[in-house]
Design a protein around this motif. Sequence first.
Motif, PDB file in Angstrom:
ATOM      1  N   GLN A 216       0.821  -1.201   0.000  1.00  0.00           N
ATOM      2  CA  GLN A 216       0.000   0.000   0.000  1.00  0.00           C
ATOM      3  C   GLN A 216       0.859   1.257   0.000  1.00  0.00           C
ATOM      4  O   GLN A 216       0.558   2.234  -0.698  1.00  0.00           O
ATOM      5  CB  GLN A 216      -0.936   0.008   1.211  1.00  0.00           C
ATOM      6  N   ASN A 220       0.874   4.283  -2.610  1.00  0.00           N
ATOM      7  CA  ASN A 220       0.711   5.668  -2.158  1.00  0.00           C
ATOM      8  C   ASN A 220       1.800   6.569  -2.727  1.00  0.00           C
ATOM      9  O   ASN A 220       1.563   7.745  -3.018  1.00  0.00           O
ATOM     10  CB  ASN A 220       0.737   5.736  -0.632  1.00  0.00           C
ATOM     11  N   ASP A 258      -5.539  -0.077  -2.049  1.00  0.00           N
ATOM     12  CA  ASP A 258      -6.152   1.072  -2.719  1.00  0.00           C
ATOM     13  C   ASP A 258      -5.170   1.540  -3.785  1.00  0.00           C
ATOM     14  O   ASP A 258      -4.246   2.300  -3.507  1.00  0.00           O
ATOM     15  CB  ASP A 258      -6.430   2.182  -1.701  1.00  0.00           C
ATOM     16  N   LYS A 260      -3.702   3.682  -6.434  1.00  0.00           N
ATOM     17  CA  LYS A 260      -3.860   5.104  -6.705  1.00  0.00           C
ATOM     18  C   LYS A 260      -3.799   5.382  -8.201  1.00  0.00           C
ATOM     19  O   LYS A 260      -3.019   4.779  -8.933  1.00  0.00           O
ATOM     20  CB  LYS A 260      -2.766   5.907  -5.989  1.00  0.00           C
TER      21      LYS A 260
END
Length: 365
Positions: A216, A220, A258, A260
């Motif tokens: 992650q 990021n 997540d 990006k």
Amino acid sequence: MKEHKQIKDWGLGLTGPTIIAGPCSAETPEQIEQICIEMKENNVIPSMFRAGIWKPRTRPGSFEGIGEEGLKWMEIVRHHLNIPITVEVGNAAHAEIALRNNVDVVWVGARTTVNPFAVQEIADALKGTDIPVMVKNPMNPDLDLWIGALERFHAVGLTKLAAIHRGFSDSYDKRFRNKPNWSMPMHLKRVWTGMEVINDPSHIVGKRDGILEISQKAMNFGLDGLMIETHHDPDKAWSDAKQQVTPARLKEILDAIDFKKPIESEQPSERLNDLRRAVDHMDDQLLDILQERFAVIDQIGAHKREHHLSVFQSDRWKDVMESRTQKGTSKNLSEKFMKELLYCIHEESVKRQEKQLREADPVKK
């Protein structure tokens, strides 16, 4: 399942993360097939399948890879998953064998990147092909070595290049197997615009529990993909058992990340443009202040030269560091940032004053 970038898209600036998965080492044809079966069962088909064929080990006697025989097993991957194969090459002979066995992509490991002679031999062996090459960062945090290795491949005409960030050796920080030092891949992307950097969380954290967190963070920071070691029975793996995950766990990790979206992939909003313009204005102000500060520093240098004072005054430096750092932290700036900033400013100040003294000394002219 999120869409992942395919190998054919490299260098074209398309969106979507590249996911590379497979075992640390190719062990048996049954192992390779079972991993493929479980990848299909869990609906987790990576962009590429990785497998270690030759393993550079620290000490002799450890499993050093199955060798060329394992490349024949890669047909199992093509049959089940129909995706590109990537393997590590540590010398020119490995590269030639990989080419003969129709390997789609090769990568250069960290232990090889530190040796320009070995890198050049591999580059020469691949010259005249268009095979994609990925280069892992060197064991030590030396950006020039990393860039230099990529440049050697580029110099022989290979243009499908990418970097792999696998962390750096650090005997003090026990949180990691290899400390990530995130500034290094960031700097690589700054100096080589368009260079894709794949993160290798398996080698950074060294244990499967931390792979999601590191993955992650990599997303990021805007890195371009992940290389995650995957085995159907990790605890019985012949190498790096602690850092491999099952295909089922790989699926969970990828679904939890997540991913990006790069800002460059879409038109920035007017709000973002306004904020960027505000930052640009403040940067101009910072530069003006620095210019004024160094003008005063030059006057201080002239005074020291006139009165035969040394450039470095330890008491003054200690006071500046302590007082400015304390003031910075009170304004929600980290202590680490303040110290690095002050060191940079002080180093430039010392250089300017030392230059004044040198130019005024007829002996040193």
